[in-house]
Design a protein around this motif. Sequence first.
Motif, PDB file in Angstrom:
ATOM      1  N   GLY A  67     126.245  94.298 110.384  1.00 51.15           N
ATOM      2  CA  GLY A  67     126.249  95.099 111.609  1.00 51.15           C
ATOM      3  C   GLY A  67     124.883  95.652 111.947  1.00 51.15           C
ATOM      4  O   GLY A  67     124.449  95.628 113.104  1.00 51.15           O
ATOM      5  N   TYR A  68     124.171  96.130 110.963  1.00 52.02           N
ATOM      6  CA  TYR A  68     122.855  96.707 111.225  1.00 52.02           C
ATOM      7  C   TYR A  68     121.872  95.628 111.637  1.00 52.02           C
ATOM      8  O   TYR A  68     121.026  95.847 112.516  1.00 52.02           O
ATOM      9  CB  TYR A  68     122.343  97.470 109.992  1.00 52.02           C
ATOM     10  CG  TYR A  68     121.120  98.313 110.267  1.00 52.02           C
ATOM     11  CD1 TYR A  68     121.218  99.486 111.004  1.00 52.02           C
ATOM     12  CD2 TYR A  68     119.874  97.941 109.785  1.00 52.02           C
ATOM     13  CE1 TYR A  68     120.097 100.272 111.253  1.00 52.02           C
ATOM     14  CE2 TYR A  68     118.742  98.721 110.029  1.00 52.02           C
ATOM     15  CZ  TYR A  68     118.862  99.884 110.773  1.00 52.02           C
ATOM     16  OH  TYR A  68     117.743 100.659 111.032  1.00 52.02           O
ATOM     17  N   ALA A  93     111.206  96.951 104.423  1.00 48.51           N
ATOM     18  CA  ALA A  93     110.971  97.438 103.059  1.00 48.51           C
ATOM     19  C   ALA A  93     112.237  97.970 102.395  1.00 48.51           C
ATOM     20  O   ALA A  93     112.242  98.277 101.220  1.00 48.51           O
ATOM     21  CB  ALA A  93     109.909  98.530 103.078  1.00 48.51           C
ATOM     22  N   VAL A  94     113.323  98.107 103.159  1.00 48.52           N
ATOM     23  CA  VAL A  94     114.584  98.542 102.571  1.00 48.52           C
ATOM     24  C   VAL A  94     115.205  97.320 101.897  1.00 48.52           C
ATOM     25  O   VAL A  94     115.207  96.236 102.475  1.00 48.52           O
ATOM     26  CB  VAL A  94     115.491  99.136 103.670  1.00 48.52           C
ATOM     27  CG1 VAL A  94     116.894  99.366 103.163  1.00 48.52           C
ATOM     28  CG2 VAL A  94     114.876 100.423 104.194  1.00 48.52           C
ATOM     29  N   PRO A  95     115.726  97.455 100.675  1.00 42.28           N
ATOM     30  CA  PRO A  95     116.134  96.251  99.944  1.00 42.28           C
ATOM     31  C   PRO A  95     117.360  95.530 100.508  1.00 42.28           C
ATOM     32  O   PRO A  95     117.421  94.309 100.471  1.00 42.28           O
ATOM     33  CB  PRO A  95     116.429  96.768  98.526  1.00 42.28           C
ATOM     34  CG  PRO A  95     116.591  98.243  98.643  1.00 42.28           C
ATOM     35  CD  PRO A  95     115.804  98.663  99.826  1.00 42.28           C
ATOM     36  N   PHE A  96     118.332  96.276 101.018  1.00 44.80           N
ATOM     37  CA  PHE A  96     119.570  95.651 101.475  1.00 44.80           C
ATOM     38  C   PHE A  96     119.846  96.038 102.926  1.00 44.80           C
ATOM     39  O   PHE A  96     119.313  97.010 103.433  1.00 44.80           O
ATOM     40  CB  PHE A  96     120.761  96.114 100.624  1.00 44.80           C
ATOM     41  CG  PHE A  96     120.520  95.985  99.159  1.00 44.80           C
ATOM     42  CD1 PHE A  96     120.210  94.754  98.596  1.00 44.80           C
ATOM     43  CD2 PHE A  96     120.585  97.105  98.334  1.00 44.80           C
ATOM     44  CE1 PHE A  96     119.973  94.643  97.223  1.00 44.80           C
ATOM     45  CE2 PHE A  96     120.358  96.999  96.974  1.00 44.80           C
ATOM     46  CZ  PHE A  96     120.047  95.767  96.415  1.00 44.80           C
ATOM     47  N   SER A  97     120.732  95.287 103.548  1.00 49.52           N
ATOM     48  CA  SER A  97     121.169  95.661 104.883  1.00 49.52           C
ATOM     49  C   SER A  97     122.642  95.284 105.015  1.00 49.52           C
ATOM     50  O   SER A  97     123.313  94.987 104.018  1.00 49.52           O
ATOM     51  CB  SER A  97     120.322  94.962 105.946  1.00 49.52           C
ATOM     52  OG  SER A  97     120.621  95.476 107.222  1.00 49.52           O
ATOM     53  N   THR A  98     123.133  95.331 106.251  1.00 48.57           N
ATOM     54  CA  THR A  98     124.512  94.910 106.525  1.00 48.57           C
ATOM     55  C   THR A  98     124.496  94.003 107.741  1.00 48.57           C
ATOM     56  O   THR A  98     123.554  94.026 108.546  1.00 48.57           O
ATOM     57  CB  THR A  98     125.416  96.117 106.816  1.00 48.57           C
ATOM     58  OG1 THR A  98     124.914  96.784 107.981  1.00 48.57           O
ATOM     59  CG2 THR A  98     125.452  97.081 105.640  1.00 48.57           C
ATOM     60  N   MET A 120     129.788  91.248  99.846  1.00 46.88           N
ATOM     61  CA  MET A 120     128.356  91.003 100.032  1.00 46.88           C
ATOM     62  C   MET A 120     128.114  89.555 100.365  1.00 46.88           C
ATOM     63  O   MET A 120     128.940  88.691 100.048  1.00 46.88           O
ATOM     64  CB  MET A 120     127.608  91.251  98.720  1.00 46.88           C
ATOM     65  CG  MET A 120     127.697  92.640  98.187  1.00 46.88           C
ATOM     66  SD  MET A 120     127.145  92.636  96.449  1.00 46.88           S
ATOM     67  CE  MET A 120     126.848  94.388  96.248  1.00 46.88           C
ATOM     68  N   PHE A 171     126.676  94.582  89.411  1.00 45.11           N
ATOM     69  CA  PHE A 171     125.666  94.093  90.349  1.00 45.11           C
ATOM     70  C   PHE A 171     124.300  94.659  89.984  1.00 45.11           C
ATOM     71  O   PHE A 171     124.175  95.852  89.754  1.00 45.11           O
ATOM     72  CB  PHE A 171     126.041  94.535  91.761  1.00 45.11           C
ATOM     73  CG  PHE A 171     124.966  94.299  92.774  1.00 45.11           C
ATOM     74  CD1 PHE A 171     124.883  93.095  93.442  1.00 45.11           C
ATOM     75  CD2 PHE A 171     124.021  95.291  93.051  1.00 45.11           C
ATOM     76  CE1 PHE A 171     123.873  92.875  94.379  1.00 45.11           C
ATOM     77  CE2 PHE A 171     123.015  95.065  93.984  1.00 45.11           C
ATOM     78  CZ  PHE A 171     122.947  93.853  94.642  1.00 45.11           C
ATOM     79  N   ARG A 172     123.285  93.804  89.934  1.00 51.26           N
ATOM     80  CA  ARG A 172     121.936  94.305  89.692  1.00 51.26           C
ATOM     81  C   ARG A 172     120.892  93.460  90.435  1.00 51.26           C
ATOM     82  O   ARG A 172     120.897  92.228  90.351  1.00 51.26           O
ATOM     83  CB  ARG A 172     121.611  94.297  88.200  1.00 51.26           C
ATOM     84  CG  ARG A 172     120.266  94.894  87.814  1.00 51.26           C
ATOM     85  CD  ARG A 172     120.193  96.419  87.867  1.00 51.26           C
ATOM     86  NE  ARG A 172     121.156  97.043  87.006  1.00 51.26           N
ATOM     87  CZ  ARG A 172     120.954  97.316  85.707  1.00 51.26           C
ATOM     88  NH1 ARG A 172     119.799  97.052  85.160  1.00 51.26           N
ATOM     89  NH2 ARG A 172     121.896  97.873  84.984  1.00 51.26           N
ATOM     90  N   LEU A 205     129.753  93.955 106.034  1.00 48.42           N
ATOM     91  CA  LEU A 205     129.324  93.135 104.901  1.00 48.42           C
ATOM     92  C   LEU A 205     127.872  93.444 104.499  1.00 48.42           C
ATOM     93  O   LEU A 205     126.976  93.455 105.344  1.00 48.42           O
ATOM     94  CB  LEU A 205     129.449  91.652 105.270  1.00 48.42           C
ATOM     95  CG  LEU A 205     129.457  90.680 104.096  1.00 48.42           C
ATOM     96  CD1 LEU A 205     130.775  90.733 103.330  1.00 48.42           C
ATOM     97  CD2 LEU A 205     129.198  89.259 104.592  1.00 48.42           C
ATOM     98  N   GLN A 206     127.636  93.668 103.188  1.00 48.64           N
ATOM     99  CA  GLN A 206     126.271  93.904 102.716  1.00 48.64           C
ATOM    100  C   GLN A 206     125.502  92.583 102.661  1.00 48.64           C
ATOM    101  O   GLN A 206     126.049  91.562 102.271  1.00 48.64           O
ATOM    102  CB  GLN A 206     126.277  94.541 101.325  1.00 48.64           C
ATOM    103  CG  GLN A 206     126.799  95.976 101.336  1.00 48.64           C
ATOM    104  CD  GLN A 206     126.700  96.632  99.970  1.00 48.64           C
ATOM    105  OE1 GLN A 206     125.625  96.803  99.423  1.00 48.64           O
ATOM    106  NE2 GLN A 206     127.846  96.992  99.412  1.00 48.64           N
ATOM    107  N   LYS A 263     107.705  92.462  92.736  1.00 50.01           N
ATOM    108  CA  LYS A 263     106.895  92.989  93.833  1.00 50.01           C
ATOM    109  C   LYS A 263     105.771  92.045  94.231  1.00 50.01           C
ATOM    110  O   LYS A 263     105.384  91.978  95.395  1.00 50.01           O
ATOM    111  CB  LYS A 263     106.309  94.348  93.447  1.00 50.01           C
ATOM    112  CG  LYS A 263     107.353  95.454  93.424  1.00 50.01           C
ATOM    113  CD  LYS A 263     106.781  96.768  92.914  1.00 50.01           C
ATOM    114  CE  LYS A 263     105.984  97.468  94.009  1.00 50.01           C
ATOM    115  NZ  LYS A 263     105.618  98.859  93.606  1.00 50.01           N
ATOM    116  N   THR A 320     119.554  95.368 114.997  1.00 51.10           N
ATOM    117  CA  THR A 320     118.113  95.594 114.904  1.00 51.10           C
ATOM    118  C   THR A 320     117.270  94.351 114.645  1.00 51.10           C
ATOM    119  O   THR A 320     116.073  94.365 114.902  1.00 51.10           O
ATOM    120  CB  THR A 320     117.807  96.584 113.749  1.00 51.10           C
ATOM    121  OG1 THR A 320     118.305  96.020 112.526  1.00 51.10           O
ATOM    122  CG2 THR A 320     118.466  97.929 113.982  1.00 51.10           C
TER     123      THR A 320
END
Lengths: 474, 474, 474, 474
Positions: free
Chosen positions: B210-211, B203-208, B136, B3-4, B185-186, B9, B215
């Motif tokens: 649940g989060y 600004a955070v690249p990934f989440s889930t 994911m 994974f990459r 799950l991502q 930007k 939010t």
Amino acid sequence: MFFRLVYDKGLAQASYLIGCQATGEALVIDAKRDTDIYRQIAAEEKLRITHIAETHIHADFLTGSRELARETGAELYLSNEGGAEWQYALPHIALREGSSFMVGNVKIDVWHTPGHTPEHISFLITDTKNSSQPVMMATGDFVFVGDVGRPDLLERAAGYKNTMEQGARQMFRSLQRFKSLPDYLQVLPGHGAGSACGKSLGAVPFSTVGYEKLTNWALRIENEEEFVQEILKGQPEPPAYFAMMKTMNKEQRPALEALPKPRKYSVDDLKMVIRDGVTIVDTRGKTSFAGGHIPGSLNIQDNLSFTTWAGWMLEYGKPFLLVAPEHRVEELVRSLVRIGLDTVIGFVPDIEEWSFAGNETATLEQINVRDLHQMLLLSGNLELLDVRATSEVEKGVIGGAKHIHAGYLQRRLAELPPNRTVVVYCAGGDRSAIAASCLQKNGFKHVVNVIGGFNAWREADLPVAEYQQLTVTA
Amino acid sequence: MFFRLVYDKGLAQASYLIGCQATGEALVIDAKRDTDIYRQIAAEEKLRITHIAETHIHADFLTGSRELARETGAELYLSNEGGAEWQYALPHIALREGSSFMVGNVKIDVWHTPGHTPEHISFLITDTKNSSQPVMMATGDFVFVGDVGRPDLLERAAGYKNTMEQGARQMFRSLQRFKSLPDYLQVLPGHGAGSACGKSLGAVPFSTVGYEKLTNWALRIENEEEFVQEILKGQPEPPAYFAMMKTMNKEQRPALEALPKPRKYSVDDLKMVIRDGVTIVDTRGKTSFAGGHIPGSLNIQDNLSFTTWAGWMLEYGKPFLLVAPEHRVEELVRSLVRIGLDTVIGFVPDIEEWSFAGNETATLEQINVRDLHQMLLLSGNLELLDVRATSEVEKGVIGGAKHIHAGYLQRRLAELPPNRTVVVYCAGGDRSAIAASCLQKNGFKHVVNVIGGFNAWREADLPVAEYQQLTVTA
Amino acid sequence: MFFRLVYDKGLAQASYLIGCQATGEALVIDAKRDTDIYRQIAAEEKLRITHIAETHIHADFLTGSRELARETGAELYLSNEGGAEWQYALPHIALREGSSFMVGNVKIDVWHTPGHTPEHISFLITDTKNSSQPVMMATGDFVFVGDVGRPDLLERAAGYKNTMEQGARQMFRSLQRFKSLPDYLQVLPGHGAGSACGKSLGAVPFSTVGYEKLTNWALRIENEEEFVQEILKGQPEPPAYFAMMKTMNKEQRPALEALPKPRKYSVDDLKMVIRDGVTIVDTRGKTSFAGGHIPGSLNIQDNLSFTTWAGWMLEYGKPFLLVAPEHRVEELVRSLVRIGLDTVIGFVPDIEEWSFAGNETATLEQINVRDLHQMLLLSGNLELLDVRATSEVEKGVIGGAKHIHAGYLQRRLAELPPNRTVVVYCAGGDRSAIAASCLQKNGFKHVVNVIGGFNAWREADLPVAEYQQLTVTA
Amino acid sequence: MFFRLVYDKGLAQASYLIGCQATGEALVIDAKRDTDIYRQIAAEEKLRITHIAETHIHADFLTGSRELARETGAELYLSNEGGAEWQYALPHIALREGSSFMVGNVKIDVWHTPGHTPEHISFLITDTKNSSQPVMMATGDFVFVGDVGRPDLLERAAGYKNTMEQGARQMFRSLQRFKSLPDYLQVLPGHGAGSACGKSLGAVPFSTVGYEKLTNWALRIENEEEFVQEILKGQPEPPAYFAMMKTMNKEQRPALEALPKPRKYSVDDLKMVIRDGVTIVDTRGKTSFAGGHIPGSLNIQDNLSFTTWAGWMLEYGKPFLLVAPEHRVEELVRSLVRIGLDTVIGFVPDIEEWSFAGNETATLEQINVRDLHQMLLLSGNLELLDVRATSEVEKGVIGGAKHIHAGYLQRRLAELPPNRTVVVYCAGGDRSAIAASCLQKNGFKHVVNVIGGFNAWREADLPVAEYQQLTVTA
């Protein structure tokens, strides 16, 4: 909240820069030793590195925390858990179970998560402007993607007797607690695939608590005894330098001022330092090395395993020289510095100048598996040496092979007959090139490397035997 | 599974390379147009790019899918959902709700997730050798970290009447379904902070999953009407080039053979092309630009907003030249090519040679906020122009200002008095530099840029007024 | 025999590496201070630098002889001619008229050739394996292509009273002797076009005795009195740093260990050092500078005159900072180090960050010649300042101008009215930008730079006046 | 007048850029084929390349005149002397004895100076603003430093029967005329030390008429017969590609659009093209090559002789691949293009990937001189092959050696016994590595390379024999 992964492929080691854009503060977790990358990211993002933390006393790399602290003025946040033996001997802000600190608006809560090591902590990260719930956990060598940190390193690598089982039991309890975390939480591990800090790490960089609960073997074993047995089984041989790292990471030591800049050696200077016993590390490909090399050179090829094998084979504090093209020297120096091998004094780009000046070059004989098969049928008068890891040997060997892990070879030379031809193989031919060069360096006259190694042997449908006497000793 | 993340930007745009190490196959999702990076990663990891997929017909960048397909021979996997109007006019393997395909051992399940666009799909990714459960979801412009894709772009940017509300309702339903996914799950979004495809991306690249449920504002509104109202509110003005992207991404077009290599122009050649009407894009800092520039230049500074403002200000198919130091030209060309602005024909490193050769340079007057305040008190005979976004203007303006978003200025010039001094401001001085240069280019003789803009005005505690007549028209 | 010219365009300064391939020895004559280039050439050619020589105590650059000696272990070969005042105060092998030494098979014969300086020597080079006749003469600042070394520097630049005429007479005699050399001999001068060590140096790198006898004005004057008069006429003003060089080249001083590596400054750090009085050298183009700069900056543009103007304007031993893009910093540092300006402590890439952070920027008003003409007709209330060299002013000025050479401005500020508008011009606008920034730095509020300078004025057919009061004082 | 030497070390080939700063015009003489360097110098010096000239139809490199003309629009100035056979078949301005043209204020007078070739001309250069007397002569392959152009190339390399002696006589007459030039005149030759266009060229780049009269052997022989005999004696074997150059330089051919950009080959692609007969050129050091290489590769090492040996060994028009690290590929491509070898299609960085993928590698046995001596004493059953030049062989060989110049080996393979061990030596081991790889490529199974070659043999005081049968055939 700003977040960036910095990953060193050579050690499969992850560090993290986490910042608060509102206040400009930033935290680096488990910094590698060549720290310019963190300062560069911070500068680009208009952040200041104000906090530096470690999850534990690392065994597989020398952290750059001291260096980064010196360069930025940031404070160190380190674990005070684990008992007297595991206390950092350098100034820091002490972290314990339940500690917390703020990096701007980002809250860091500390969990004590022993198992891999007694003092190991993990960092629960909450983006307080967004939610009161945590968003990520930096787990260091506690939970990896698909694996957990091995609890046997202290005993196997650093000689702390009887800590293996205790660590395994601590890990079991830490994992039960980990299961209480919400499924959605992102997991930021300290290592990726290929690290020697575990046995089956995944190649995906991040995971979540829920996915690990579903898929991680270690979280799926509910019985402590079964877990203890399982986790201590099949762990790879820890590299020799791990013991050194434990000490260097814990004790006070001067921060590295700047990356070493090895100069190019003339043939005359080279001859002089060879007389003085400086080690030559020839980083060229193994076929080039076989064609001719400076007698006594070690052949540690410039690939992703370079750092680890340098850690296995080189002696700390002793000067050494690289055979490497000029444009690769900086990257190799970085790799070495990451495990504290700072004593590289020079390089030569290849050996043509050496050879042109009339100096002797040594060659290394290579053999393909078909010829090896014939040779084994015809002559018993050779020593066949398998230098793979125990876990590989257990799945079969070439009949008659003796097993010594390449990394242990230097201290077990006495087990080999100095006057017989020694034919060395590994899985693909790289580790056996290291081992063969090590034998030559130590006076073995007739050394042969098997091209393609055990993989080629098996692909050629040649007979595989069971290994008889497993005598793996560190 | 490999994974990459590949992140641009300038457009805050994320693409993903996902591979199966066992079979060597790899998939690229939402490729950017300068595709060398994907081929380079694949080569390093010994993977072949065999599958290329898109989550939807993008509006904010020109995808490199065609280019990558031509270079690698990989197949395109594209959505056939959304109805006749949203069908790709190029050869591809059709994906629909429930479709699935394998990339080696990695399974890709397709969800139809309309809302941002009618044909939008998301990719559920399962590492089948590890688990039968997905790990994911690549969500494109469906779910971002902290936000969701805006449903108004088609109407606002591309002129599809009455699609905004329908899109909002589709998005509501897609989101309800998203909630059924497991918490762990991502989530791999198509954009990060700063994208114009949403209004409040994190600004955070990934989440889930649940989060985000905890939010993300869009997942917390349970009432459809309330959601529709909320999502259509406060969306930023879509850049002018978005309409062009929709068409270029959907239709057949020749793949880019190679990155343009603009040559360095001599002063004589420069004068010739200026006579021919070629646009000069001066990428220097605004203060340098103010000191002197080639008359008629646009000042689009070389910073993270360069691509977007080039998209706002430049005309597709028309040749243009850059004022930029040689070492920045390649990166600027890449930025332009990412939105299909392929007609850059040359560059000059700065304007000293131009000026030395005796050619006229134009200057741009700058004023600080204290002097502006005095000027406003003393003289009514000037036009004060606020070029910020509507969402910013709503929070207050400098009294007496007229509002025209910088991006709309070119088509609304008639609203400004050509012979009066026009004083331009934005939040910090960058967009107003673009706008001021645009006014000069269009014949306005007396243009002044406010240093520090509205932020400086407020920091100096000068009086803020309520904006009266909101007349934002695309 | 191996031969290589190393030429620094910034100072128009030539150094030579001459080697004997048979023995591997090599000589460097008049080494520049950043010596890596000599070591690199020697390494490529498999030579060792064993001899380091100087033709004289240089005034226009700091030699790297000490540095190169420390790095290579080579011996210094320096003149002991010229009397007590002109003796090097550092260990060396003494050379006098008639001395000779061998560099392998290459013979070096020393001629004492005073005139430019009393201790000046020249090196007659014989490739003894090829011929007993010499092949070249390294003439330093004795004979240039088309010119000879000026004998007035000691008096004009270093304050040695009454040495000018004596030097001129010595030069005359040295030249008579030069004429006795065979026509075919190659002449390797110490400087090329643009150097301030002469007044009319040619752009061709090498010449021969015969061609110089034909074409060099100084060799064609047969009468000593006429020669003395001619050579002291029209010499350019010697840069202020020349006096410093004379001392630093003669006296013992520590060798430079490594090139300074200035770090990138944050805005906060920048503000701090500005408060501490550190000089800011803004190397951007003059138009960019005019648009906005850090108040108090000097505008010494990054072009071929950078070194010389840094030498005119900066104070030795005082720390300073550069405004320069990162990729130019190393080259600028080299330029500075070549004249001993080693105290560069940092850089900022441009001033956008400064300005963005809300700090005041100063602008510099620019005017074109037509508007200047109008202004002069309308208003007498301004000070018009010509900052060109005397030799230029003698050919005409803009009517009413006062003349102060830009390099002397700093010490002659008292001659200018602080509260009047000062309009500055030079030939093309570059030196006047330096001068204007210097005036601003020293508190002059109303400073205007003339775009295109006197050249533009003349090209616009505006009236040229004769300069009245030539008051050039050092 | 502006003057710059551009020197290619690989071919020891000199070209010159001469410009007039007053008018901005510039002339390039004998341009090499990768012409970017001339355009870059011109741009830096604010010159336009308006004139392109050649001294003669070159045999040792492909000129870039056509390329430079296409890129700049400059006119070609070429010789029309020499008779029908020596006329350029491309549009140009014809030059003859007595022709002259101006490059700005620089006057170029043409001398017809046959000898090396019938059409050869030289350029007398006068800086008219400085003097009516010439300052330099660009002599091409007429007069070198210490040598003159060989008159036998047409016959020996290009097969023009009976031209050798005629050329020698023309050269004699041209040289008598050269002596009439003034001693002081600078001589700018077309080649330096190492070129195959003469036999004893000096390492100093420039000379003068007077110094050559004193020291050049060719100018010191006053008797024509003696001269003819001397000049035809001891000339090195002309590389095989010279014949091709003569044609390609004379005839019309399309200009090279851009430097080839060979792509990195995967192992699979490599196997495919090997099956298709593409030649592999392994540029690694000979010891690395000996250790293992792709079967059938030619070992032309990446050193200063690379271009020449590529010209000897490769077939024009046939595609080939390089084994070379990525950072060296561009420079190698340039070297190849300079002699018209434009068909390089790809590269692989080394052979580790090839070997790792399980493909066979060939090795090359190496032997040191002591072991060779033993082997020769013990066994007569081997073929000893000396691949040096005739001039070297004449000074002695290893007893029993057969002599075939390495460059002729390919066409004289039939003279060697395919089933016997062939032991190859040259002076130092480099040319024998080429020859040995060539033998392996052509099916010889037992090939051995002598480390250190004849030099090592002699240094070890082993017996040297006289060579018996000189059978050098082209």
